[in-house]
Design a protein around this motif. Structure first.
Motif, PDB file in Angstrom:
ATOM      1  N   UNK A   1       0.430  -1.207  -0.251  1.00  0.00           N
ATOM      2  CA  UNK A   1      -0.192   0.234  -0.077  1.00  0.00           C
ATOM      3  C   UNK A   1       1.366   1.450  -0.455  1.00  0.00           C
ATOM      4  N   UNK A   2       0.585   2.122  -0.861  1.00  0.00           N
ATOM      5  CA  UNK A   2       1.959   3.299  -0.972  1.00  0.00           C
ATOM      6  C   UNK A   2       0.513   4.030  -0.930  1.00  0.00           C
ATOM      7  N   UNK A   3       1.076   4.888   0.551  1.00  0.00           N
ATOM      8  CA  UNK A   3       0.216   6.073   1.371  1.00  0.00           C
ATOM      9  C   UNK A   3       0.560   7.130   0.247  1.00  0.00           C
ATOM     10  N   UNK A   4      -0.446   7.990   0.732  1.00  0.00           N
ATOM     11  CA  UNK A   4      -1.154   9.594  -0.369  1.00  0.00           C
ATOM     12  C   UNK A   4       0.774  10.786   1.283  1.00  0.00           C
ATOM     13  N   UNK A   5       1.467  10.862  -0.379  1.00  0.00           N
ATOM     14  CA  UNK A   5       2.340  11.638   0.040  1.00  0.00           C
ATOM     15  C   UNK A   5       2.171  12.692   0.387  1.00  0.00           C
ATOM     16  N   UNK A   6       3.000  12.991   1.189  1.00  0.00           N
ATOM     17  CA  UNK A   6       2.672  14.384   2.212  1.00  0.00           C
ATOM     18  C   UNK A   6       3.224  15.683   1.057  1.00  0.00           C
ATOM     19  N   UNK A   7       2.591  16.658   1.072  1.00  0.00           N
ATOM     20  CA  UNK A   7       3.228  17.519   0.800  1.00  0.00           C
ATOM     21  C   UNK A   7       3.528  18.108   0.971  1.00  0.00           C
ATOM     22  N   UNK A   8       5.179  18.940   0.597  1.00  0.00           N
ATOM     23  CA  UNK A   8       6.035  19.615   1.962  1.00  0.00           C
ATOM     24  C   UNK A   8       6.345  21.160   1.403  1.00  0.00           C
ATOM     25  N   UNK A   9       5.768  21.250   0.337  1.00  0.00           N
ATOM     26  CA  UNK A   9       5.976  22.637  -0.015  1.00  0.00           C
ATOM     27  C   UNK A   9       4.953  23.661   0.390  1.00  0.00           C
ATOM     28  N   UNK A  10       5.854  24.990   0.444  1.00  0.00           N
ATOM     29  CA  UNK A  10       4.205  25.908   1.071  1.00  0.00           C
ATOM     30  C   UNK A  10       3.115  25.948   0.076  1.00  0.00           C
ATOM     31  N   UNK A  11       3.561  25.872  -1.021  1.00  0.00           N
ATOM     32  CA  UNK A  11       2.343  26.546  -1.532  1.00  0.00           C
ATOM     33  C   UNK A  11       1.118  25.444  -2.087  1.00  0.00           C
ATOM     34  N   UNK A  12      -0.114  25.725  -1.691  1.00  0.00           N
ATOM     35  CA  UNK A  12      -0.738  25.044  -2.195  1.00  0.00           C
ATOM     36  C   UNK A  12      -0.633  24.683  -3.268  1.00  0.00           C
ATOM     37  N   UNK A  13      -0.620  25.344  -4.119  1.00  0.00           N
ATOM     38  CA  UNK A  13      -0.832  24.455  -6.179  1.00  0.00           C
ATOM     39  C   UNK A  13       0.216  23.353  -5.950  1.00  0.00           C
ATOM     40  N   UNK A  14       1.366  23.075  -5.400  1.00  0.00           N
ATOM     41  CA  UNK A  14       2.137  22.629  -5.494  1.00  0.00           C
ATOM     42  C   UNK A  14       1.737  21.005  -4.869  1.00  0.00           C
ATOM     43  N   UNK A  15       0.247  20.991  -4.111  1.00  0.00           N
ATOM     44  CA  UNK A  15      -0.377  19.351  -3.640  1.00  0.00           C
ATOM     45  C   UNK A  15      -0.830  19.012  -4.816  1.00  0.00           C
ATOM     46  N   UNK A  16      -1.176  19.442  -5.872  1.00  0.00           N
ATOM     47  CA  UNK A  16      -1.858  18.792  -7.528  1.00  0.00           C
ATOM     48  C   UNK A  16      -0.231  17.652  -7.503  1.00  0.00           C
ATOM     49  N   UNK A  17       0.113  18.350  -8.303  1.00  0.00           N
ATOM     50  CA  UNK A  17       1.885  18.111  -8.138  1.00  0.00           C
ATOM     51  C   UNK A  17       2.152  16.366  -7.278  1.00  0.00           C
ATOM     52  N   UNK A  18       1.973  16.945  -6.363  1.00  0.00           N
ATOM     53  CA  UNK A  18       2.007  15.431  -5.176  1.00  0.00           C
ATOM     54  C   UNK A  18       0.952  14.676  -5.133  1.00  0.00           C
ATOM     55  N   UNK A  19       0.070  14.810  -5.465  1.00  0.00           N
ATOM     56  CA  UNK A  19      -0.796  13.964  -5.376  1.00  0.00           C
ATOM     57  C   UNK A  19      -1.214  13.500  -6.745  1.00  0.00           C
ATOM     58  N   UNK A  20      -0.602  14.419  -7.532  1.00  0.00           N
ATOM     59  CA  UNK A  20      -0.218  13.495  -9.079  1.00  0.00           C
ATOM     60  C   UNK A  20       0.660  12.063  -9.731  1.00  0.00           C
ATOM     61  N   UNK A  21       1.569  12.350  -8.566  1.00  0.00           N
ATOM     62  CA  UNK A  21       3.063  11.598  -8.429  1.00  0.00           C
ATOM     63  C   UNK A  21       2.864  10.177  -7.985  1.00  0.00           C
ATOM     64  N   UNK A  22       1.940  10.223  -6.407  1.00  0.00           N
ATOM     65  CA  UNK A  22       1.453   9.550  -6.014  1.00  0.00           C
ATOM     66  C   UNK A  22       0.523   8.637  -7.059  1.00  0.00           C
ATOM     67  N   UNK A  23      -0.284   8.979  -7.309  1.00  0.00           N
ATOM     68  CA  UNK A  23      -1.071   8.547  -8.730  1.00  0.00           C
ATOM     69  C   UNK A  23      -0.527   7.728  -9.587  1.00  0.00           C
ATOM     70  N   UNK A  24       0.947   8.307  -9.969  1.00  0.00           N
ATOM     71  CA  UNK A  24       1.160   7.636 -10.795  1.00  0.00           C
ATOM     72  C   UNK A  24       2.496   6.378 -10.372  1.00  0.00           C
ATOM     73  N   UNK A  25       2.596   7.072  -9.321  1.00  0.00           N
ATOM     74  CA  UNK A  25       3.385   6.146  -9.191  1.00  0.00           C
ATOM     75  C   UNK A  25       3.066   4.197  -8.554  1.00  0.00           C
TER      76      UNK A  25
END
Length: 464
Positions: free
Chosen positions: A154-178
């Motif tokens: 099970x690959x748990x959702x990755x934490x978005x460690x950037x300060x900008x909220x718009x980077x949350x999409x990138x983190x979420x998308x990378x998790x999905x593709x992984x």
């Protein structure tokens, strides 16, 4: 109404006796038996059923309506007398006196609707211990944890460690593709995104508890920090049963499609190196292939995928379709985007969100384009299966395509469940159950799958 009591009596009889009260070779002969024969007493078929309970069911099945219970309240009182632990007053309090014919009708209908709903939930409930309960092991862990023939992760959702909220999409998308890339490994059972998302970026439960609930031996967790055009991704793999860290890696890369795919390929290699699962050379090759080299097209595709899997709402599907169309407009050789453009259009047609010739034509044209570009891609066959099933209702050809897609993407719960749904429509309920159970293995917290499997169990008369 007393006809409702008769119908409920038929259900209760079959649940207690293991067979319907009256069965003929044809529907007409069954109806005739109702007028001439009496059901076999339940205790003859099932000794554990008390005579008092059997008498209640017999009265519900009385041939003449006047001989049945006068109301649901009277039935409740009679049933309470068959079990000393149930108080008559509680049954009466539940149903209560109802004043006026119009008011009496409503709660009665609601009660029987809930009874039917309860029967389906009961059939599904027998599956839950396999997913979330504990066995009698001395250390409190489930015997089934990681006991599948294939190791599970099970690959748990990755934490978005950037300060900008718009980077949350990138983190979420990378998790999905992984997850998508790891799911290409046939020797590994990968828990779906839908189930792992419920734990969030910072789960409050222990990894062992999460592993038990998801039936996953291994847990991967981490986070991503994005700064301009660079990203730092931290990942670690943990044995949920014994709690050792198997490996931890940090990847610093420039944000480009080929770099992100390279990270996902490296993760697959690490999984193999940690002896979690065998990764075949052909699988590594497939994992390392970038679906497109255009960053903008890739981002549009990822946004479309997120909308596609978010809900069955018309607006989500319409927006997803738009994202995929923009992606293929930028890169016309983007086979994955063509596949999901076709699948989205087919789903919109099937759900009556856009049941018109333009939508069906788009589904077919996009599937054809995906076939031209990548005829062996599992998602291409999935798109063709969606078109044959949801647009043409050609179950035979849809099943063919789904089975090919399933061989190429063995961890995809949507493809696996699709085979089950077709098998059920074809009347093969036992195989439908097997495929829905398999889909639930990949997505153990899916309410929809649990419900559909419960309905199938009920149709097969597999009661608890």
């Amino acid at each position: 109404e007393r006809s409702d009591l008769y119908a409920l009596g038929c259900v209760l009889y079959e649940m207690l006796a293991g067979e319907p009260p009256l069965v003929g070779s044809t529907p007409q002969s069954t109806a005739a038996k109702r007028l001439t024969d009496r059901p076999t007493p339940i205790p003859v078929l099932r000794e554990t059923v008390t005579p008092e309970l059997s008498a209640c069911v017999d009265r519900m099945l009385a041939r003449l309506p006047a001989d049945r219970f006068e109301s649901a309240a009277v039935l409740g009182e009679a049933l309470s007398e068959t079990d000393p632990a149930v108080q008559t007053s509680s049954a009466a309090a539940h149903w209560g006196p109802v004043h006026g014919a119009r008011r009496e009708r409503s709660p009665r209908r609601i009660g029987f609707s809930l009874a039917v709903l309860a029967l389906v939930v009961i059939a599904a409930w027998q599956l839950i211990p396999r997913v979330v309960s504990s066995s009698g092991d001395s250390d409190g862990s489930r015997a089934a944890l990681g006991s599948d023939e294939r190791p599970s992760i099970a690959v748990l959702p990755l934490a978005n460690r950037s300060e900008r909220e718009e980077d949350a999409f990138f983190t979420d998308a990378f998790h999905d593709e992984l997850l998508t890339r790891l799911a290409m490994i046939g020797g590994l059972k990968v828990i779906s995104r839908t189930s792992v998302l419920s734990y969030g970026e910072r789960p409050t439960k222990s990894l062992r508890s999460i592993g038990e609930e998801l039936d996953a031996r291994y847990i991967m967790e981490g986070g991503a920090f994005r700064a301009d055009d660079h990203v730092r991704i931290n990942l670690q793999l943990i044995d949920a049963l014994e709690d050792p860290h198997l490996w931890a890696r940090t990847f610093d890369v420039e944000i480009a499609v080929e770099n992100l795919i390279s990270v996902q390929e490296e993760v697959a290699r690490e999984v193999a190196a940690a002896d979690v699962a065998e990764v075949r050379p052909a699988e590594l090759l497939a994992i390392g292939v970038a679906p497109t080299l255009d960053r903008q097209a890739y981002e549009l595709y990822l946004r479309g995928r997120k909308l596609y899997g978010r809900s069955y709402r018309s607006e989500d599907h319409a927006e997803a379709e738009g994202m995929f169309q923009r992606a293929v407009a930028i890169d016309s050789s983007f086979a994955l985007a063509w596949s999901f453009l076709s699948a989205t259009a087919a789903r919109r047609y099937f759900l009556h969100h856009a049941r018109d010739e333009d939508t069906s034509s788009l589904a077919w044209a996009a599937a054809n384009r995906a076939t031209e570009l990548a005829p062996d891609l599992p998602q291409t066959h999935f798109a063709l299966g969606e078109y044959y099933y949801h647009v043409l209702m050609d179950l035979g050809r849809a099943l063919q395509e789904y089975l090919i897609a399933h061989r190429g993407s063995p961890n995809d719960d949507e493809i696996t469940a699709g085979i089950g749904y077709i098998k059920r429509r074809q009347g093969d309920w036992w195989q439908a159950r097997d495929y829905l159970e398999e889909a639930l293995e990949y997505n153990p917290l899916s309410g929809n799958l649990l419900w559909d499997l419960g309905e199938t169990q009920y149709g097969l008369r597999l009661y608890p």
